[in-house]
Design an enzyme around this catalytic site. Structure first.
Site, PDB file in Angstrom:
ATOM      1  N   THR A  46       0.816  -1.222   0.000  1.00  0.00           N
ATOM      2  CA  THR A  46       0.000   0.000   0.000  1.00  0.00           C
ATOM      3  C   THR A  46       0.843   1.262   0.000  1.00  0.00           C
ATOM      4  OG1 THR A  46      -1.801  -1.120   1.145  1.00  0.00           O
ATOM      5  CG2 THR A  46      -1.755   1.275   1.311  1.00  0.00           C
TER       6      THR A  46
ATOM      7  N   ASP B 226       1.547  -6.312  -4.676  1.00  0.00           N
ATOM      8  CA  ASP B 226       0.751  -6.417  -3.460  1.00  0.00           C
ATOM      9  C   ASP B 226       1.338  -7.608  -2.706  1.00  0.00           C
ATOM     10  OD1 ASP B 226      -2.538  -5.799  -2.652  1.00  0.00           O
ATOM     11  OD2 ASP B 226      -1.495  -7.490  -1.723  1.00  0.00           O
ATOM     12  N   SER B 227       1.441  -7.499  -1.376  1.00  0.00           N
ATOM     13  CA  SER B 227       2.139  -8.578  -0.653  1.00  0.00           C
ATOM     14  C   SER B 227       1.338  -9.880  -0.657  1.00  0.00           C
ATOM     15  CB  SER B 227       2.497  -8.159   0.772  1.00  0.00           C
ATOM     16  OG  SER B 227       1.383  -8.159   1.608  1.00  0.00           O
ATOM     17  N   SER B 228       0.108  -9.844  -1.134  1.00  0.00           N
ATOM     18  CA  SER B 228      -0.652 -11.091  -1.310  1.00  0.00           C
ATOM     19  C   SER B 228       0.025 -11.976  -2.353  1.00  0.00           C
ATOM     20  CB  SER B 228      -2.075 -10.787  -1.782  1.00  0.00           C
ATOM     21  OG  SER B 228      -2.629  -9.768  -1.007  1.00  0.00           O
TER      22      SER B 228
ATOM     23  N   ASP C 246      -0.043  -7.018   4.517  1.00  0.00           N
ATOM     24  CA  ASP C 246      -0.827  -8.270   4.607  1.00  0.00           C
ATOM     25  C   ASP C 246       0.038  -9.488   4.919  1.00  0.00           C
ATOM     26  OD1 ASP C 246      -3.127  -6.887   4.140  1.00  0.00           O
ATOM     27  OD2 ASP C 246      -3.355  -7.505   2.043  1.00  0.00           O
TER      28      ASP C 246
ATOM     29  N   GLN D  55      -4.099 -21.466  18.506  1.00  0.00           N
ATOM     30  CA  GLN D  55      -4.987 -20.513  17.811  1.00  0.00           C
ATOM     31  C   GLN D  55      -5.067 -19.188  18.571  1.00  0.00           C
ATOM     32  OE1 GLN D  55      -8.805 -22.367  17.032  1.00  0.00           O
ATOM     33  NE2 GLN D  55      -7.869 -24.095  15.965  1.00  0.00           N
ATOM     34  N   CYS D  56      -4.634 -19.192  19.833  1.00  0.00           N
ATOM     35  CA  CYS D  56      -4.676 -17.950  20.625  1.00  0.00           C
ATOM     36  C   CYS D  56      -3.491 -17.070  20.271  1.00  0.00           C
ATOM     37  CB  CYS D  56      -4.600 -18.265  22.118  1.00  0.00           C
ATOM     38  SG  CYS D  56      -5.866 -19.387  22.674  1.00  0.00           S
TER      39      CYS D  56
HETATM   40  N1  ASP Z   1      -2.744  -5.425   0.224  1.00  0.00           N
HETATM   41  C1  ASP Z   1      -1.671  -4.605   0.737  1.00  0.00           C
HETATM   42  C2  ASP Z   1      -0.402  -5.436   0.726  1.00  0.00           C
HETATM   43  O1  ASP Z   1      -0.186  -6.221   1.600  1.00  0.00           O
HETATM   44  C3  ASP Z   1      -1.985  -4.110   2.102  1.00  0.00           C
HETATM   45  C4  ASP Z   1      -0.926  -3.226   2.709  1.00  0.00           C
HETATM   46  O2  ASP Z   1       0.106  -2.952   2.179  1.00  0.00           O
HETATM   47  O3  ASP Z   1      -1.144  -2.750   3.837  1.00  0.00           O
HETATM   48  O4  ASP Z   1       0.373  -5.306  -0.197  1.00  0.00           O
END
Ligand code: ASP
Length: 352
Positions: free
Chosen positions: A25, A69-71, A102, A288-289
């Site tokens: 972002t 995008d880090s996705s 992300d 999971q915590c």
């Molecule tokens: N979708 C974005 C990413 O991870 C979100 C971010 O940067 O905060 O690249």
């Protein structure tokens, strides 16, 4: 190769920092047609930071050819970042990696394992609003990260480890997870204190920061990607568990267990686990915590897992467990060495 250094020079002075821009972002702009945020090139970011020109740092930058995008981050890109740091390690006092939030905790955790004997700061940062927006958190995050990457005591880096800086807080990277998609403070470190807080001054908690060992950097680039995360839930079905555990080529599983590392005690479940372990699959349980730790054998519901050969991941995060698993499997340790190394804190990722 997706990530090459463009070597664009931002400033000249004595402390040298290399900024590695991967996307996220912080470097995005709105696509006029779709309205969606898309990563743009680094020049558009540096233009937004005239404040940096007043500082006495030599800042060079290096960018993914195509910022992402880090996705879309994968171990392939993690290795790319590690290669840049390896190639430029002697030339810089510290590194700042601009990255989407992300999957930042995954990438930064992975880098912490890949960079053995790291004696310089590698500061990951990004933002929740693009740098070009009026209220962007990107400028503060970026500038503070540069200062942290260049901070020294007696000519020795003050933060010689992989860290995440976001909204005034500095965390050990392999202790973090993204917990908020709305607030500027996007990260949390549930089981380890923050390393610094930036107010008027940056207040460092030096007792929690790793100490340099002054050994030569070793960069590990072999990562095993045939791994899975198995999230347990009430009502989980044999077909799903078996589909995961019997995945062809699978080498390791991070099992997100209940509470202190508990799992169903049903015969079918334990049999599936035992069969997988017998096939040589490494299984590690994490909680999971977001706070606290797994305690194998505390309850009957974890005792059988322990007997079956499931390794307890103590208070490690899921992100860090996955990265550590890829790293250890990539180094091809046998079952016993894998278990004992997983239970040992290698980079401060778990409490002893
Ligand atoms: N979708 C974005 C990413 O991870 C979100 C971010 O940067 O905060 O690249």
């Amino acid at each position: 190769m997706q990530n090459t250094c463009l070597d664009s020079k931002l400033m000249q002075e004595d402390t040298s920092i290399l900024v590695i821009y991967t996307g996220g972002t912080i470097g995005m702009q709105q696509d006029l047609e779709t309205g969606a945020l898309v990563p743009v090139n680094f020049d558009n970011i540096s233009r937004e930071i005239p404040a940096l020109e007043g500082y006495h740092y030599n800042i060079d930058s290096c960018s993914f050819d195509t910022p992402i995008d880090s996705s879309d981050m994968n171990p392939y890109e993690w290795v790319g970042i590690a290669r840049i740091i390896e190639a430029k390690y002697e030339d810089y006092d510290g590194f700042v990696v601009l990255h989407g939030s992300d999957t930042m905790a995954y990438t930064a955790s992975a880098l912490s394992f890949m960079l053995e004997n790291l004696n310089k700061p590698v500061v990951f940062t990004g933002s929740q609003l693009p740098m070009g927006m009026l209220r962007s958190d990107g400028r503060d995050n970026f500038i503070a990260s540069i200062l942290i990457a260049g901070e020294k005591i007696d000519n020795t880096p003050r933060v010689p480890e992989v860290v995440i800086y976001f909204e005034n807080m500095l965390f050990r990277a392999n202790r973090t997870f993204k917990y908020n998609a709305e607030n500027f403070l996007a990260f949390r470190s549930g089981n380890y204190p923050h390393l610094a807080h930036a107010g008027i001054n940056i207040a460092y908690n030096d007792e929690y920061i790793r100490k340099p060992n002054f050994k030569k950097l070793i960069v590990h680039k072999e990562l095993e990607t045939n791994v899975a995360v198995l999230y347990l839930y009430p009502g989980i079905q044999p077909a799903l568990v078996n589909a995961v555990l019997e995945t062809e080529g699978l080498k390791g599983v991070v099992m997100k267990a209940f509470g202190a590392g508990n799992a169903p005690t049903a015969q079918w479940f334990l049999d599936s686990i035992r069969r997988a372990v017998a096939r040589g699959i490494q299984i590690v349980s994490v909680s999971q915590c977001p706070e606290g730790k797994v305690e194998p054998g505390k309850y009957q519901a974890s005792l059988e897992l322990k007997k079956a050969g499931v390794v307890g991941g103590k208070d490690i995060t899921t992100e860090s467990a996955l990265a550590k698993m890829m790293y250890l499997l990539g180094r091809q340790f046998g079952k016993d060495a894998f278990s004992s190394l997983f239970e040992t804190s290698l980079r401060g990722e778990m409490s002893s």
